[in-house]
Design a protein around this motif. Structure first.
Motif, PDB file in Angstrom:
ATOM      1  N   LYS A 134      -3.539  -5.657  -4.465  1.00 17.30           N
ATOM      2  CA  LYS A 134      -2.871  -4.441  -4.003  1.00 17.30           C
ATOM      3  C   LYS A 134      -2.244  -4.664  -2.634  1.00 17.30           C
ATOM      4  CE  LYS A 134      -4.683  -0.441  -2.240  1.00 17.30           C
ATOM      5  NZ  LYS A 134      -5.664   0.643  -2.174  1.00 17.30           N
ATOM      6  N   GLU A 187     -14.608  -8.218  -8.686  1.00 17.62           N
ATOM      7  CA  GLU A 187     -13.370  -7.758  -9.310  1.00 17.62           C
ATOM      8  C   GLU A 187     -12.664  -6.738  -8.418  1.00 17.62           C
ATOM      9  OE1 GLU A 187     -10.380  -7.493 -12.326  1.00 17.62           O
ATOM     10  OE2 GLU A 187     -11.744  -9.015 -11.574  1.00 17.62           O
ATOM     11  N   LEU A 236      -8.909  -7.044  -6.948  1.00 21.10           N
ATOM     12  CA  LEU A 236      -7.906  -5.987  -7.124  1.00 21.10           C
ATOM     13  C   LEU A 236      -7.353  -5.514  -5.776  1.00 21.10           C
ATOM     14  CD1 LEU A 236      -9.735  -3.974  -9.903  1.00 21.10           C
ATOM     15  CD2 LEU A 236      -7.549  -5.157 -10.159  1.00 21.10           C
TER      16      LEU A 236
END
Length: 62
Positions: free
Chosen positions: A47, A39, A43
């Protein structure tokens, strides 16, 4: 016939931040660590993708 929200299976949460870890086995802890690492990678990639879009937009409007 449509499926209402009440008829859908409840998705089990694989890990909840701050949950009690004392009852988990070493294998369960390793599994959760792997899940969280995946995860985090997801992420970080998002980003970076959004940062690149923002950078391109800022260059365009300068």
């Amino acid at each position: 016939m449509s499926i209402s929200d009440d008829d859908r299976p409840i998705r089990k949460v694989a890990h909840e931040i701050g949950s009690d870890l004392s009852l988990l086995s070493v294998d369960e802890l390793a599994s959760r660590i792997a899940l969280l690492q995946e995860e985090i990678a997801r992420l970080e990639a998002e980003k970076i993708r959004k940062g690149a879009s923002r950078s391109a937009a800022e260059k365009l409007f300068r």
